[in-house]
Design a protein around this motif. Structure first.
Motif, PDB file in Angstrom:
ATOM      1  N   THR A  20       0.834  -1.207   0.000  1.00 52.82           N
ATOM      2  CA  THR A  20       0.000   0.000   0.000  1.00 52.82           C
ATOM      3  C   THR A  20       0.867   1.256   0.000  1.00 52.82           C
ATOM      4  OG1 THR A  20      -0.253  -0.174   2.398  1.00 52.82           O
ATOM      5  CG2 THR A  20      -2.056  -0.991   1.058  1.00 52.82           C
ATOM      6  N   GLU A  21       2.036   1.174   0.598  1.00 49.97           N
ATOM      7  CA  GLU A  21       2.958   2.323   0.606  1.00 49.97           C
ATOM      8  C   GLU A  21       3.558   2.579  -0.774  1.00 49.97           C
ATOM      9  OE1 GLU A  21       5.802   1.433   3.638  1.00 49.97           O
ATOM     10  OE2 GLU A  21       4.337   1.646   5.257  1.00 49.97           O
ATOM     11  N   MET A  22       3.563   1.561  -1.645  1.00 50.65           N
ATOM     12  CA  MET A  22       4.113   1.725  -2.992  1.00 50.65           C
ATOM     13  C   MET A  22       3.281   2.685  -3.830  1.00 50.65           C
ATOM     14  SD  MET A  22       5.431  -2.069  -4.145  1.00 50.65           S
ATOM     15  CE  MET A  22       5.559  -1.606  -5.849  1.00 50.65           C
ATOM     16  N   LYS A  23       2.029   2.880  -3.477  1.00 55.41           N
ATOM     17  CA  LYS A  23       1.111   3.763  -4.198  1.00 55.41           C
ATOM     18  C   LYS A  23       0.921   3.346  -5.652  1.00 55.41           C
ATOM     19  CE  LYS A  23       0.929   7.095  -0.909  1.00 55.41           C
ATOM     20  NZ  LYS A  23       0.396   6.539   0.268  1.00 55.41           N
ATOM     21  N   GLN A  24       1.023   2.042  -5.923  1.00 55.52           N
ATOM     22  CA  GLN A  24       0.765   1.487  -7.245  1.00 55.52           C
ATOM     23  C   GLN A  24      -0.258   0.380  -7.072  1.00 55.52           C
ATOM     24  OE1 GLN A  24       5.390   1.073  -8.149  1.00 55.52           O
ATOM     25  NE2 GLN A  24       4.158   0.096  -9.705  1.00 55.52           N
ATOM     26  N   SER A  25      -1.301   0.404  -7.879  1.00 57.42           N
ATOM     27  CA  SER A  25      -2.268  -0.686  -7.757  1.00 57.42           C
ATOM     28  C   SER A  25      -1.828  -1.897  -8.573  1.00 57.42           C
ATOM     29  CB  SER A  25      -3.666  -0.232  -8.189  1.00 57.42           C
ATOM     30  OG  SER A  25      -3.648   0.157  -9.542  1.00 57.42           O
ATOM     31  N   ILE A  26      -1.023  -1.686  -9.620  1.00 56.41           N
ATOM     32  CA  ILE A  26      -0.506  -2.793 -10.429  1.00 56.41           C
ATOM     33  C   ILE A  26       1.011  -2.780 -10.321  1.00 56.41           C
ATOM     34  CG2 ILE A  26      -0.332  -3.735 -12.756  1.00 56.41           C
ATOM     35  CD1 ILE A  26      -3.140  -2.734 -13.258  1.00 56.41           C
ATOM     36  N   PHE A  27       1.586  -3.965 -10.092  1.00 52.55           N
ATOM     37  CA  PHE A  27       3.024  -4.049  -9.846  1.00 52.55           C
ATOM     38  C   PHE A  27       3.557  -5.401 -10.289  1.00 52.55           C
ATOM     39  CE2 PHE A  27       0.648  -5.273  -6.097  1.00 52.55           C
ATOM     40  CZ  PHE A  27       1.184  -6.521  -5.790  1.00 52.55           C
ATOM     41  N   THR A  28       4.881  -5.489 -10.369  1.00 53.75           N
ATOM     42  CA  THR A  28       5.559  -6.759 -10.655  1.00 53.75           C
ATOM     43  C   THR A  28       6.321  -7.186  -9.411  1.00 53.75           C
ATOM     44  OG1 THR A  28       7.582  -5.696 -11.430  1.00 53.75           O
ATOM     45  CG2 THR A  28       5.859  -6.118 -13.088  1.00 53.75           C
ATOM     46  N   ARG A  29       6.745  -8.436  -9.387  1.00 53.09           N
ATOM     47  CA  ARG A  29       7.525  -8.931  -8.242  1.00 53.09           C
ATOM     48  C   ARG A  29       8.834  -8.165  -8.112  1.00 53.09           C
ATOM     49  NH1 ARG A  29       6.542 -14.827  -6.433  1.00 53.09           N
ATOM     50  NH2 ARG A  29       4.478 -15.199  -7.251  1.00 53.09           N
ATOM     51  N   SER A  30       9.472  -7.869  -9.237  1.00 53.20           N
ATOM     52  CA  SER A  30      10.760  -7.161  -9.158  1.00 53.20           C
ATOM     53  C   SER A  30      10.575  -5.760  -8.583  1.00 53.20           C
ATOM     54  CB  SER A  30      11.441  -7.111 -10.526  1.00 53.20           C
ATOM     55  OG  SER A  30      10.629  -6.457 -11.469  1.00 53.20           O
ATOM     56  N   GLU A  31       9.470  -5.091  -8.917  1.00 53.65           N
ATOM     57  CA  GLU A  31       9.208  -3.774  -8.329  1.00 53.65           C
ATOM     58  C   GLU A  31       9.029  -3.886  -6.819  1.00 53.65           C
ATOM     59  OE1 GLU A  31       6.930  -1.534 -12.036  1.00 53.65           O
ATOM     60  OE2 GLU A  31       5.733  -2.702 -10.595  1.00 53.65           O
ATOM     61  N   VAL A  32       8.357  -4.939  -6.379  1.00 58.46           N
ATOM     62  CA  VAL A  32       8.147  -5.133  -4.941  1.00 58.46           C
ATOM     63  C   VAL A  32       9.475  -5.449  -4.259  1.00 58.46           C
ATOM     64  CG1 VAL A  32       6.971  -6.531  -3.189  1.00 58.46           C
ATOM     65  CG2 VAL A  32       5.756  -5.859  -5.259  1.00 58.46           C
ATOM     66  N   MET A  33      10.305  -6.302  -4.886  1.00 61.52           N
ATOM     67  CA  MET A  33      11.610  -6.631  -4.293  1.00 61.52           C
ATOM     68  C   MET A  33      12.476  -5.380  -4.181  1.00 61.52           C
ATOM     69  SD  MET A  33      12.614 -10.467  -5.618  1.00 61.52           S
ATOM     70  CE  MET A  33      12.714 -10.047  -7.323  1.00 61.52           C
ATOM     71  N   ASN A  34      12.437  -4.518  -5.189  1.00 58.36           N
ATOM     72  CA  ASN A  34      13.203  -3.262  -5.137  1.00 58.36           C
ATOM     73  C   ASN A  34      12.685  -2.347  -4.032  1.00 58.36           C
ATOM     74  OD1 ASN A  34      14.825  -4.054  -7.273  1.00 58.36           O
ATOM     75  ND2 ASN A  34      13.582  -2.988  -8.798  1.00 58.36           N
ATOM     76  N   HIS A  35      11.373  -2.300  -3.861  1.00 63.04           N
ATOM     77  CA  HIS A  35      10.782  -1.417  -2.853  1.00 63.04           C
ATOM     78  C   HIS A  35      10.995  -1.941  -1.431  1.00 63.04           C
ATOM     79  CE1 HIS A  35       7.963   1.443  -1.073  1.00 63.04           C
ATOM     80  NE2 HIS A  35       7.370   0.423  -0.454  1.00 63.04           N
ATOM     81  N   THR A  36      10.883  -3.254  -1.267  1.00 63.30           N
ATOM     82  CA  THR A  36      10.919  -3.822   0.088  1.00 63.30           C
ATOM     83  C   THR A  36      12.296  -4.323   0.512  1.00 63.30           C
ATOM     84  OG1 THR A  36      10.368  -6.031  -0.715  1.00 63.30           O
ATOM     85  CG2 THR A  36       8.519  -4.593  -0.090  1.00 63.30           C
ATOM     86  N   GLY A  37      13.123  -4.703  -0.470  1.00 65.99           N
ATOM     87  CA  GLY A  37      14.413  -5.308  -0.145  1.00 65.99           C
ATOM     88  C   GLY A  37      14.282  -6.784   0.210  1.00 65.99           C
TER      89      GLY A  37
END
Length: 184
Positions: free
Chosen positions: A113-130
């Motif tokens: 929810t903090e990413m502020k994107q409703s559509i995302f990829t796993r790599s985007e999540v890995m970059n955001h979360t570590g």
């Protein structure tokens, strides 16, 4: 906790009330306005239950309604109050709680929810979360099973995308249903 006489009295009141109800059919003029997301299995399964809950509430509230006639048939109509009551009840009866999630899955949901994107990829999540790939896979799968996140594409040799359906519901510990809202 009640004594047998108190329980018998309560049951008697319920039976008396039920005898006052007339067998009117219920018409829901708001049914076309009720939107159900068809990308989630649980939403499709709960749709008939939700519609029946609206009809049941309208039936129980028949004494507060005007009896209408169409071609000699008497009926009552569901109103917005019935739908609002059904939304509250359905959230409690058919809903989920954030407490049903593991702590890491709840943390991932918060990070999504903090990413502020409703559509995302796993790599985007890995970059955001570590987070590493296996940890993300485990807890993203849990969110998918709870239908807080849904896969958007799963074609071979293409980038997998996901859609976040969660909008911050249930932060107060109450149960909720994604996509279930009162009619405006």
């Amino acid at each position: 906790m009640k004594t047998n006489t108190e329980v018998t009295g309560i049951i008697g009141k319920h039976h008396s009330f039920q005898r006052l109800l007339e067998p009117f059919p219920v018409v829901n003029p708001y049914a076309p306005e009720l939107i159900y997301e068809d990308d989630r299995l649980q939403a499709r399964r709960n749709q008939p239950k939700f519609l029946q809950l609206i009809n049941t509430i309208a039936f129980l509230r028949q004494m507060q309604k005007t009896i209408k006639r169409y071609e000699g048939i008497e009926y009552i109509e569901a109103d917005r109050t019935d739908i609002d009551m059904a939304v509250k009840l359905a959230s409690e009866l058919l809903g989920i709680s954030l407490d049903d999630l593991s702590i890491p899955a709840r943390n991932l949901l918060q990070l999504l929810t903090e990413m502020k994107q409703s559509i995302f990829t796993r790599s985007e999540v890995m970059n955001h979360t570590g987070w590493c790939k296996s940890r993300l896979h485990t807890h993203l799968t849990e969110l998918i099973e709870m239908e807080l996140v849904v896969p958007q594409s799963a074609k071979k040799n293409s980038l997998h995308t996901y859609k976040l359906l969660y909008n911050g519901e249930g932060q107060d510990g109450r149960k909720f249903r994604i996509g279930l809202a009162p009619v405006q």
